[in-house]
Design a protein around this motif. Structure first.
Motif, PDB file in Angstrom:
ATOM      1  N   THR A 192       1.075  -0.841  -0.277  1.00 20.01           N
ATOM      2  CA  THR A 192      -0.192   0.163   0.386  1.00 20.01           C
ATOM      3  C   THR A 192       0.946   1.233   0.260  1.00 20.01           C
ATOM      4  O   THR A 192       0.683   2.236  -0.494  1.00 20.01           O
ATOM      5  N   ASP A 193       1.687   1.165   0.588  1.00 17.68           N
ATOM      6  CA  ASP A 193       2.942   2.477   0.896  1.00 17.68           C
ATOM      7  C   ASP A 193       3.762   2.941  -0.909  1.00 17.68           C
ATOM      8  O   ASP A 193       3.764   4.145  -1.036  1.00 17.68           O
ATOM      9  N   LYS A 195       1.874   2.203  -3.597  1.00 14.44           N
ATOM     10  CA  LYS A 195       1.069   2.805  -4.191  1.00 14.44           C
ATOM     11  C   LYS A 195       0.593   3.819  -4.042  1.00 14.44           C
ATOM     12  O   LYS A 195       0.277   4.737  -4.482  1.00 14.44           O
ATOM     13  N   LEU A 196       0.822   4.143  -2.646  1.00 16.25           N
ATOM     14  CA  LEU A 196       0.356   5.564  -2.199  1.00 16.25           C
ATOM     15  C   LEU A 196       0.939   6.807  -2.859  1.00 16.25           C
ATOM     16  O   LEU A 196       1.305   8.341  -2.982  1.00 16.25           O
ATOM     17  N   MET A 199       0.858   7.290  -6.056  1.00 20.05           N
ATOM     18  CA  MET A 199      -0.552   8.189  -6.093  1.00 20.05           C
ATOM     19  C   MET A 199      -0.161  10.023  -5.449  1.00 20.05           C
ATOM     20  O   MET A 199      -1.339  11.023  -5.929  1.00 20.05           O
ATOM     21  N   TYR A 222       5.968  10.994   2.690  1.00 21.01           N
ATOM     22  CA  TYR A 222       5.075  10.710   1.171  1.00 21.01           C
ATOM     23  C   TYR A 222       5.446  12.276   0.491  1.00 21.01           C
ATOM     24  O   TYR A 222       5.228  12.182  -0.366  1.00 21.01           O
ATOM     25  N   VAL A 298      -4.742  -0.224   6.057  1.00 18.36           N
ATOM     26  CA  VAL A 298      -4.191   0.514   4.868  1.00 18.36           C
ATOM     27  C   VAL A 298      -5.243   0.800   4.666  1.00 18.36           C
ATOM     28  O   VAL A 298      -5.013   1.852   3.682  1.00 18.36           O
ATOM     29  N   ASN A 299      -6.078   0.620   4.675  1.00 18.54           N
ATOM     30  CA  ASN A 299      -7.356   1.641   4.306  1.00 18.54           C
ATOM     31  C   ASN A 299      -7.882   3.164   4.373  1.00 18.54           C
ATOM     32  O   ASN A 299      -7.969   4.415   3.614  1.00 18.54           O
ATOM     33  N   SER A 302      -5.469   5.338   2.771  1.00 19.74           N
ATOM     34  CA  SER A 302      -5.622   4.954   1.338  1.00 19.74           C
ATOM     35  C   SER A 302      -6.165   6.072   1.346  1.00 19.74           C
ATOM     36  O   SER A 302      -6.711   6.875   0.148  1.00 19.74           O
ATOM     37  N   HIS A 303      -7.215   6.340   2.542  1.00 18.60           N
ATOM     38  CA  HIS A 303      -8.859   7.355   2.383  1.00 18.60           C
ATOM     39  C   HIS A 303      -8.573   8.599   2.674  1.00 18.60           C
ATOM     40  O   HIS A 303      -8.881   9.593   1.845  1.00 18.60           O
ATOM     41  N   THR A 305      -5.350   9.770   1.364  1.00 24.92           N
ATOM     42  CA  THR A 305      -4.084   9.840   0.432  1.00 24.92           C
ATOM     43  C   THR A 305      -5.372  10.434  -0.981  1.00 24.92           C
ATOM     44  O   THR A 305      -5.164  11.648  -1.581  1.00 24.92           O
ATOM     45  N   SER A 306      -6.665   9.906  -1.131  1.00 24.20           N
ATOM     46  CA  SER A 306      -7.616  10.478  -1.660  1.00 24.20           C
ATOM     47  C   SER A 306      -8.319  11.297  -1.511  1.00 24.20           C
ATOM     48  O   SER A 306      -8.495  12.350  -2.252  1.00 24.20           O
TER      49      SER A 306
END
Length: 313
Positions: A192-193, A195-196, A199, A222, A298-299, A302-303, A305-306
């Protein structure tokens, strides 16, 4: 007479069943996390082994919270308590001190975490708050750190390792499951790290403001670069002069977005951005509404990040 005997026997059987259930429930191990994001990490390690719960209700901040008698009971009955530490949750300090050390994970005391702690941006205010709350003498030295450590994937991994170690001491018979859970958490976090990071790469140079310095660990990890902090009390709307200063700051520095947190009223956020082209959004540092599951941490990342990407893009 026979009916009465039958009725008595039925009641006795039901009472015995309830007592047995109560004993089982009491004997069942449980992990209690002070804050929801810590519960995310704990739930991943304890998945299939023991239940995980969170002390603070959704929407409550650790700043200014007071323990209720029911909270104290939950802390005492939990097999393992996970908390950030006294600098973040001073309201818990006395109660935690009464618990056996093998039943507590204090993130701020993990040796590998200490070198990763970041100094707070608003050092003077935080030091004043710590001194006032703990009645520390003016001539005493206080280390002032940003304790929103759950927003660092690196510290989250160290937290997971510490929780795993404590649960292994308490439940050695569950070693295989605990080991598998830790491996799965680390693998999922690494994937996940990456992937984010991809992004967020396109928005790394975009300028934005936050209302508070809560997200420093996430931003550093990040490569995000906030232009500054607006220092607005979420409970008190800024005055006309302060609004003018903020709008001037946003326009002159060509900010793309202003991020608030859930406790800020929409009226405050709208007032700050009114008359500018700056977009507004909300970042939730405590992951309210995200259920406790093995994938919740991880959710949560991800949230967040979005939320950054949707406003900055």
């Amino acid at each position: 007479m026979i009916k009465m005997k039958k009725s008595f026997l039925i009641r006795a059987v039901m009472a015995a069943s309830l007592l047995t259930a109560s004993v089982v429930t009491t004997a069942q191990a449980a992990v209690l996390a002070s804050l929801r994001p810590l519960g995310f990490i704990a739930a991943a390690i304890a998945d299939g082994v023991t239940p995980t719960d969170v002390l603070l209700p959704d929407g409550q901040s650790p700043h200014g919270y007071s323990l209720h008698p029911s909270d104290l009971q939950r802390m005492r009955s939990a097999d393992l308590l996970v908390w950030v530490g006294p600098d973040m949750e001073s309201f818990m300090s006395k109660s935690v001190a009464q618990l056996p050390p093998n039943r507590v994970v204090d993130l701020s005391a993990i040796p590998e975490v200490k070198p990763l702690l970041m100094a707070a941006d608003n050092q003077e205010q935080r030091e004043h708050d710590i001194r006032a709350h703990n009645k520390i003498a003016d001539d005493q030295q206080t280390a002032v750190y940003d304790m929103s450590v759950w927003l660092s994937p690196d510290i989250a991994k160290l937290t997971a390792i510490a929780i795993h170690a404590k649960l292994l001491e308490l439940m050695p018979q569950k070693k295989d499951q605990l080991d598998a859970n830790l491996r799965q958490f680390e693998a999922g976090l690494t994937k996940t790290d990456i992937k984010l990071g991809k992004m967020l790469q396109p928005v790394q140079g975009k300028g934005y403001f936050v209302f508070q310095d809560t997200f420093s660990y996430f931003e550093k990890h990040y490569g995000l670069s906030p232009m500054g902090r607006l220092s607005v009390n979420p409970e008190i709307p800024p005055g006309v002069q302060r609004l003018h200063q903020i709008r001037t700051q946003l326009v002159e520095q060509k900010a793309v977005c202003v991020f608030a947190e859930p406790q800020f009223r929409p009226a405050i956020i709208n007032a700050v951005a009114q008359g500018t082209t700056v977009r507004t959004s909300t970042l939730d540092p405590l992951g309210g509404g995200i259920a406790l599951t093995k994938d919740s941490y991880v959710n949560f990342l991800s949230h967040l990040t979005s939320q950054y990407v949707s406003c900055l893009k």
